[in-house]
Design a protein around this motif. Structure first.
Motif, PDB file in Angstrom:
ATOM      1  N   ASP A 138      25.589  47.869   5.279  1.00  0.00           N
ATOM      2  CA  ASP A 138      26.555  46.923   5.954  1.00  0.00           C
ATOM      3  C   ASP A 138      27.909  47.386   5.891  1.00  0.00           C
ATOM      4  O   ASP A 138      28.726  47.576   7.008  1.00  0.00           O
ATOM      5  CB  ASP A 138      26.254  45.643   5.631  1.00  0.00           C
ATOM      6  N   PHE A 139      28.327  47.754   4.682  1.00  0.00           N
ATOM      7  CA  PHE A 139      29.555  48.034   4.425  1.00  0.00           C
ATOM      8  C   PHE A 139      29.875  49.468   5.270  1.00  0.00           C
ATOM      9  O   PHE A 139      31.237  49.443   5.723  1.00  0.00           O
ATOM     10  CB  PHE A 139      29.857  48.416   2.973  1.00  0.00           C
ATOM     11  N   THR A 140      29.069  50.217   5.350  1.00  0.00           N
ATOM     12  CA  THR A 140      29.122  51.596   5.751  1.00  0.00           C
ATOM     13  C   THR A 140      29.543  51.446   7.454  1.00  0.00           C
ATOM     14  O   THR A 140      30.429  52.085   8.158  1.00  0.00           O
ATOM     15  CB  THR A 140      28.029  52.627   5.632  1.00  0.00           C
ATOM     16  N   LEU A 141      28.832  50.368   8.214  1.00  0.00           N
ATOM     17  CA  LEU A 141      28.915  50.545   9.393  1.00  0.00           C
ATOM     18  C   LEU A 141      29.975  49.662   9.840  1.00  0.00           C
ATOM     19  O   LEU A 141      30.761  49.728  10.830  1.00  0.00           O
ATOM     20  CB  LEU A 141      27.494  49.710  10.049  1.00  0.00           C
ATOM     21  N   LEU A 142      30.353  48.636   8.928  1.00  0.00           N
ATOM     22  CA  LEU A 142      31.716  47.763   9.423  1.00  0.00           C
ATOM     23  C   LEU A 142      32.967  48.541   9.310  1.00  0.00           C
ATOM     24  O   LEU A 142      33.700  48.437  10.039  1.00  0.00           O
ATOM     25  CB  LEU A 142      31.458  46.610   8.341  1.00  0.00           C
ATOM     26  N   LEU A 222      20.364  53.520  22.336  1.00  0.00           N
ATOM     27  CA  LEU A 222      20.193  53.432  20.811  1.00  0.00           C
ATOM     28  C   LEU A 222      20.627  52.068  20.255  1.00  0.00           C
ATOM     29  O   LEU A 222      19.872  51.377  19.528  1.00  0.00           O
ATOM     30  CB  LEU A 222      21.149  54.408  20.370  1.00  0.00           C
ATOM     31  N   PHE A 223      21.677  51.281  21.027  1.00  0.00           N
ATOM     32  CA  PHE A 223      21.799  50.221  20.521  1.00  0.00           C
ATOM     33  C   PHE A 223      20.675  48.892  20.884  1.00  0.00           C
ATOM     34  O   PHE A 223      20.234  48.220  19.877  1.00  0.00           O
ATOM     35  CB  PHE A 223      23.238  49.593  21.187  1.00  0.00           C
ATOM     36  N   GLU A 224      20.211  49.295  22.110  1.00  0.00           N
ATOM     37  CA  GLU A 224      19.162  48.175  22.547  1.00  0.00           C
ATOM     38  C   GLU A 224      17.866  48.534  21.492  1.00  0.00           C
ATOM     39  O   GLU A 224      17.275  47.481  21.189  1.00  0.00           O
ATOM     40  CB  GLU A 224      18.858  48.545  24.023  1.00  0.00           C
ATOM     41  N   TYR A 225      17.499  49.901  21.120  1.00  0.00           N
ATOM     42  CA  TYR A 225      16.530  49.988  20.263  1.00  0.00           C
ATOM     43  C   TYR A 225      16.846  49.476  18.953  1.00  0.00           C
ATOM     44  O   TYR A 225      15.759  48.821  18.330  1.00  0.00           O
ATOM     45  CB  TYR A 225      16.435  51.442  20.056  1.00  0.00           C
ATOM     46  N   ALA A 226      17.964  49.565  18.317  1.00  0.00           N
ATOM     47  CA  ALA A 226      18.285  49.031  17.297  1.00  0.00           C
ATOM     48  C   ALA A 226      18.142  47.671  17.040  1.00  0.00           C
ATOM     49  O   ALA A 226      17.779  46.860  16.244  1.00  0.00           O
ATOM     50  CB  ALA A 226      19.475  49.367  16.583  1.00  0.00           C
ATOM     51  N   LEU A 227      18.571  46.834  18.239  1.00  0.00           N
ATOM     52  CA  LEU A 227      18.917  45.490  18.359  1.00  0.00           C
ATOM     53  C   LEU A 227      17.306  44.884  18.246  1.00  0.00           C
ATOM     54  O   LEU A 227      17.120  43.826  17.792  1.00  0.00           O
ATOM     55  CB  LEU A 227      19.366  44.909  19.456  1.00  0.00           C
ATOM     56  N   LYS A 228      16.433  45.431  19.210  1.00  0.00           N
ATOM     57  CA  LYS A 228      15.058  45.073  19.255  1.00  0.00           C
ATOM     58  C   LYS A 228      14.236  45.480  17.997  1.00  0.00           C
ATOM     59  O   LYS A 228      13.235  44.592  17.738  1.00  0.00           O
ATOM     60  CB  LYS A 228      14.517  45.706  20.418  1.00  0.00           C
ATOM     61  N   ASN A 229      14.325  46.481  17.366  1.00  0.00           N
ATOM     62  CA  ASN A 229      13.569  46.833  16.262  1.00  0.00           C
ATOM     63  C   ASN A 229      13.862  46.698  14.708  1.00  0.00           C
ATOM     64  O   ASN A 229      13.286  46.351  13.749  1.00  0.00           O
ATOM     65  CB  ASN A 229      12.931  48.386  16.744  1.00  0.00           C
ATOM     66  N   TYR A 230      15.554  46.598  14.851  1.00  0.00           N
ATOM     67  CA  TYR A 230      15.938  46.522  13.334  1.00  0.00           C
ATOM     68  C   TYR A 230      17.189  45.775  13.490  1.00  0.00           C
ATOM     69  O   TYR A 230      18.183  46.127  13.182  1.00  0.00           O
ATOM     70  CB  TYR A 230      16.504  47.810  12.819  1.00  0.00           C
ATOM     71  N   ILE A 233      20.361  45.740  10.906  1.00  0.00           N
ATOM     72  CA  ILE A 233      21.111  46.857  10.787  1.00  0.00           C
ATOM     73  C   ILE A 233      22.518  46.585  11.210  1.00  0.00           C
ATOM     74  O   ILE A 233      23.432  46.941  10.543  1.00  0.00           O
ATOM     75  CB  ILE A 233      20.299  48.042  11.244  1.00  0.00           C
ATOM     76  N   LEU A 234      22.556  46.239  12.493  1.00  0.00           N
ATOM     77  CA  LEU A 234      23.922  45.867  13.171  1.00  0.00           C
ATOM     78  C   LEU A 234      24.472  44.324  12.792  1.00  0.00           C
ATOM     79  O   LEU A 234      25.540  44.256  13.413  1.00  0.00           O
ATOM     80  CB  LEU A 234      23.636  46.059  14.586  1.00  0.00           C
ATOM     81  N   GLU A 235      23.862  43.587  12.158  1.00  0.00           N
ATOM     82  CA  GLU A 235      24.148  42.274  11.971  1.00  0.00           C
ATOM     83  C   GLU A 235      25.507  42.070  11.438  1.00  0.00           C
ATOM     84  O   GLU A 235      26.450  41.438  12.040  1.00  0.00           O
ATOM     85  CB  GLU A 235      23.415  41.544  11.078  1.00  0.00           C
TER      86      GLU A 235
END
Length: 322
Positions: A138-142, A222-230, A233-235
């Protein structure tokens, strides 16, 4: 009177007048039919709504490539060079997070090493500090931490190295290559046909070669895939800032997306910037009543990526409200 009628309906009279009657009947039929057609056309004209102006034609972008993707409708609302492969910069970290998910448990301990701090950029990580994998992700993506991405990838690489099907002879080289291979395999699985990854953080390899390439369309996918499956990750990337606590210290993390508190109903976001890539930004937001829209902007300027996305958000909301 009866005599006249009999005379009129006699065979001779019918033979004489029948063509005239038939002619007048034909003329009358043509007139009635014409009036019906004219009336129907008038009704149809009233039923046809006026053409809806395309809101997006007025949008002027600095970006080389952009896509507005309607997740529910499964269609592009707007596209500018959607399939053009461009350097991804730190958008790469989304693929890194997707690839490490499943390899690392949320509570797995990750110790920061001196090697983790080699990549360019200083996000404040401390050698010897211990993080939960979820918090470090989370820190890395933020904050778009290159050090954090490297540390996550190193631990995930070690996990890959002990898989029965993989027997590296050199842990420092082969496991690294194997992780990048996994990233590209995941890209193929998702259907990112214009994407290729060469490292885990997206930094330029040199002055002429980016750390990863992809298209605006691929990044929306990629965003759609991540939001649907994980979705977890992006929360964290929907917030302007968050506080994290590791084994040694507390970290105040600021979102690199300066629009985090300005885009209505933001779901997720990720920035990217290098000399080769220019300014990149991908966001997902809810346009209303559970209608997620993904906006992907590549090859803009450092500031232009934000104004580009703001324009596309505004146009999307207008388009949907029509």
């Amino acid at each position: 009177m009866n005599l006249n009628l009999k005379k009129f309906f006699s065979i001779e009279a019918r033979t004489k007048y029948f063509p005239h009657i038939l002619f007048y009947f034909f003329i009358l039929s043509v007139l009635i039919f014409s009036l019906l057609i004219i009336g129907q056309k008038a009704l149809n004209k009233k039923k046809i709504p006026p053409p809806v102006p395309n809101i997006f034609t007025k949008v002027d972008l600095e970006a080389k490539s952009a896509v507005v993707w309607d997740v529910i409708g499964q269609k592009e609302l707007f596209a500018k060079n959607p399939d053009m492969p461009l350097p991804l910069a730190s958008l790469t970290k989304v693929m890194t997070a997707v690839t490490t998910d499943g390899k690392l448990g949320d509570n797995q301990q990750i110790k920061i090493t001196k090697e983790d701090l080699v990549p360019e950029g200083d996000s404040g990580l401390v050698v010897g500090d211990i993080w939960r994998a979820k918090d470090l992700r989370d820190f890395t993506l933020l904050t778009s931490s290159n050090d954090g991405a490297f540390a996550l990838a190193v631990v995930a690489e070690a996990k890959i190295a002990i898989e029965p099907s993989i027997k590296p002879t050199n842990m420092s080289i082969d496991t690294k290559a194997e992780f990048i291979k996994k990233m590209n395999e995941t890209a193929q699985k998702i259907g990112l046909t214009n994407s290729k990854f060469f490292n885990e953080h997206g930094l330029d390899m040199n002055a002429d070669r980016g750390g990863a390439y992809g298209s605006a369309k691929d990044m929306a996918a990629l965003f759609e895939y991540a939001l649907k499956n994980y979705p977890e990750i992006l929360e964290a990337t929907r917030y302007k800032n968050l506080e994290f606590e590791s084994g040694q210290k507390k970290y105040s993390a600021e979102n690199t997306n300066i629009l985090a508190d300005k885009i209505p109903n933001l779901i997720a976001s990720k920035t990217g910037f290098t000399d080769l890539a220019g300014g990149n930004l991908v966001i997902a937001f809810d346009a209303g009543l559970g209608r997620p829209i993904v906006i992907s902007v590549l090859g803009s300027t450092e500031q232009g990526r934000f104004t580009d996305v703001q324009k596309l958000v505004a146009a999307s909301l207008k388009y949907i409200s029509q």
